[in-house]
Scaffold this motif. Sequence first.
Motif, mmCIF file in Angstrom:
data_model
loop_
_atom_site.group_PDB
_atom_site.id
_atom_site.type_symbol
_atom_site.label_atom_id
_atom_site.label_comp_id
_atom_site.label_asym_id
_atom_site.label_seq_id
_atom_site.Cartn_x
_atom_site.Cartn_y
_atom_site.Cartn_z
ATOM 1 N N MET A 123 0.859 -1.190 0.000
ATOM 2 C CA MET A 123 0.000 0.000 0.000
ATOM 3 C C MET A 123 0.890 1.232 0.000
ATOM 4 S SD MET A 123 -2.883 0.970 2.734
ATOM 5 C CE MET A 123 -3.837 2.438 2.587
ATOM 6 N N GLY A 124 1.013 1.868 -1.130
ATOM 7 C CA GLY A 124 1.839 3.060 -1.230
ATOM 8 C C GLY A 124 3.299 2.721 -1.484
ATOM 9 N N TYR A 129 8.831 0.120 -0.742
ATOM 10 C CA TYR A 129 10.135 0.708 -1.033
ATOM 11 C C TYR A 129 10.456 1.700 0.082
ATOM 12 C CZ TYR A 129 8.955 -1.288 -5.496
ATOM 13 O OH TYR A 129 8.588 -2.160 -6.477
ATOM 14 N N HIS A 130 10.734 1.178 1.276
ATOM 15 C CA HIS A 130 10.887 2.036 2.449
ATOM 16 C C HIS A 130 12.339 2.327 2.816
ATOM 17 C CE1 HIS A 130 10.742 -2.145 3.819
ATOM 18 N NE2 HIS A 130 11.568 -1.768 4.764
ATOM 19 N N GLU A 131 13.266 1.969 1.960
ATOM 20 C CA GLU A 131 14.646 2.330 2.215
ATOM 21 C C GLU A 131 14.777 3.852 2.118
ATOM 22 O OE1 GLU A 131 13.963 -0.213 -0.079
ATOM 23 O OE2 GLU A 131 14.545 -1.886 1.181
ATOM 24 N N PRO A 132 15.721 4.456 2.828
ATOM 25 C CA PRO A 132 15.814 5.917 2.903
ATOM 26 C C PRO A 132 15.954 6.630 1.564
ATOM 27 C CG PRO A 132 17.241 4.907 4.523
ATOM 28 C CD PRO A 132 16.707 3.803 3.680
ATOM 29 N N THR A 133 16.441 5.971 0.561
ATOM 30 C CA THR A 133 16.599 6.647 -0.732
ATOM 31 C C THR A 133 15.288 6.733 -1.514
ATOM 32 O OG1 THR A 133 17.233 4.549 -1.734
ATOM 33 C CG2 THR A 133 19.013 5.977 -0.942
ATOM 34 N N ALA A 134 14.217 6.116 -1.031
ATOM 35 C CA ALA A 134 12.950 6.090 -1.760
ATOM 36 C C ALA A 134 12.069 7.300 -1.483
ATOM 37 C CB ALA A 134 12.168 4.812 -1.427
ATOM 38 N N PHE A 135 12.389 8.090 -0.468
ATOM 39 C CA PHE A 135 11.559 9.257 -0.179
ATOM 40 C C PHE A 135 12.430 10.489 -0.058
ATOM 41 C CE2 PHE A 135 12.187 6.632 3.572
ATOM 42 C CZ PHE A 135 12.811 7.484 4.463
ATOM 43 N N ASN A 136 11.831 11.638 -0.348
ATOM 44 C CA ASN A 136 12.559 12.906 -0.310
ATOM 45 C C ASN A 136 12.512 13.482 1.098
ATOM 46 O OD1 ASN A 136 13.046 12.850 -3.107
ATOM 47 N ND2 ASN A 136 10.998 13.614 -3.493
ATOM 48 N N PRO A 141 7.334 10.367 4.882
ATOM 49 C CA PRO A 141 6.197 11.288 4.772
ATOM 50 C C PRO A 141 5.181 11.081 5.905
ATOM 51 C CG PRO A 141 6.697 10.304 2.657
ATOM 52 C CD PRO A 141 7.548 9.600 3.664
ATOM 53 N N ILE A 142 4.541 12.165 6.328
ATOM 54 C CA ILE A 142 3.586 12.118 7.444
ATOM 55 C C ILE A 142 2.446 11.159 7.155
ATOM 56 C CG2 ILE A 142 1.886 13.488 8.722
ATOM 57 C CD1 ILE A 142 3.801 15.855 8.477
ATOM 58 N N ILE A 143 1.934 11.160 5.934
ATOM 59 C CA ILE A 143 0.828 10.258 5.596
ATOM 60 C C ILE A 143 1.239 8.811 5.806
ATOM 61 C CG2 ILE A 143 -0.554 9.395 3.675
ATOM 62 C CD1 ILE A 143 -0.761 12.261 2.711
ATOM 63 N N ASP A 144 2.453 8.465 5.427
ATOM 64 C CA ASP A 144 2.913 7.088 5.566
ATOM 65 C C ASP A 144 3.278 6.741 7.003
ATOM 66 O OD1 ASP A 144 2.846 6.120 2.792
ATOM 67 O OD2 ASP A 144 4.258 7.741 2.466
ATOM 68 N N ASN A 145 3.497 7.723 7.851
ATOM 69 C CA ASN A 145 3.773 7.461 9.261
ATOM 70 C C ASN A 145 2.515 7.439 10.121
ATOM 71 O OD1 ASN A 145 6.525 7.038 9.328
ATOM 72 N ND2 ASN A 145 7.015 9.183 9.647
ATOM 73 N N LYS A 146 1.529 8.288 9.795
ATOM 74 C CA LYS A 146 0.379 8.468 10.670
ATOM 75 C C LYS A 146 -0.917 7.864 10.158
ATOM 76 C CE LYS A 146 2.910 11.192 13.265
ATOM 77 N NZ LYS A 146 3.700 10.586 14.267
ATOM 78 N N ILE A 147 -1.132 7.864 8.848
ATOM 79 C CA ILE A 147 -2.435 7.468 8.310
ATOM 80 C C ILE A 147 -2.413 6.048 7.722
ATOM 81 C CG2 ILE A 147 -4.198 8.004 6.585
ATOM 82 C CD1 ILE A 147 -3.397 10.951 6.939
ATOM 83 N N ALA A 148 -1.525 5.807 6.793
ATOM 84 C CA ALA A 148 -1.478 4.517 6.099
ATOM 85 C C ALA A 148 -0.770 3.481 6.979
ATOM 86 C CB ALA A 148 -0.747 4.662 4.775
ATOM 87 N N PRO A 149 -1.171 2.216 6.893
ATOM 88 C CA PRO A 149 -0.521 1.172 7.706
ATOM 89 C C PRO A 149 0.811 0.734 7.090
ATOM 90 C CG PRO A 149 -2.223 0.210 6.341
ATOM 91 C CD PRO A 149 -2.263 1.694 6.090
#
Length: 151
Positions: A123-124, A129-136, A141-149
């Motif tokens: 989901m997302g 792809y949660h390795e540190p190079t996959a996000f800016n 991102p807040i949505i991926d930390n707080k809203i999405a599982p």
Amino acid sequence: MKRVLYVFGLLVISFGLKAQTDTIPNQQQNTAQTLMNSKPGLQIGGYGEVHYNQPLKSNTHTLGTLDAHRMVLFFGYNFSSKTQFVTEVEIEYAREVWVEQMFIQYRLNRYANFRAGVLLVPMGIINEYHEPTAFNGVERPIIDNKIAPTT
């Protein structure tokens, strides 16, 4: 009957399109996929994250915070070209240990796999792809930390 044939046709087309997109060269892979596509035998990998956050205010200069956030170890074993085992162990803040994913996979054919174990929900982008190079940025991102599982 027409509706059933229509739905069946859409499913066949969608599976056909999926099969075509899987053959695109240079497709992004997460670490687990990279371990499974490597040579036979034991595979070991990992990464660590150290975050530095510097607050920015107009005329106020404050010290930032340095955080040794996590260390992640990957272990994989390729029993054969069809059977692989993957596990990801995460150590956060040098106090918490988590098994983020651990599964065994059997390739039925080129387009179908069977996996059993602790799996990441696809989901997302940040979940698979949660390795540190996959996000800016420094933090996920807040949505991926707080809203999405996510992880």
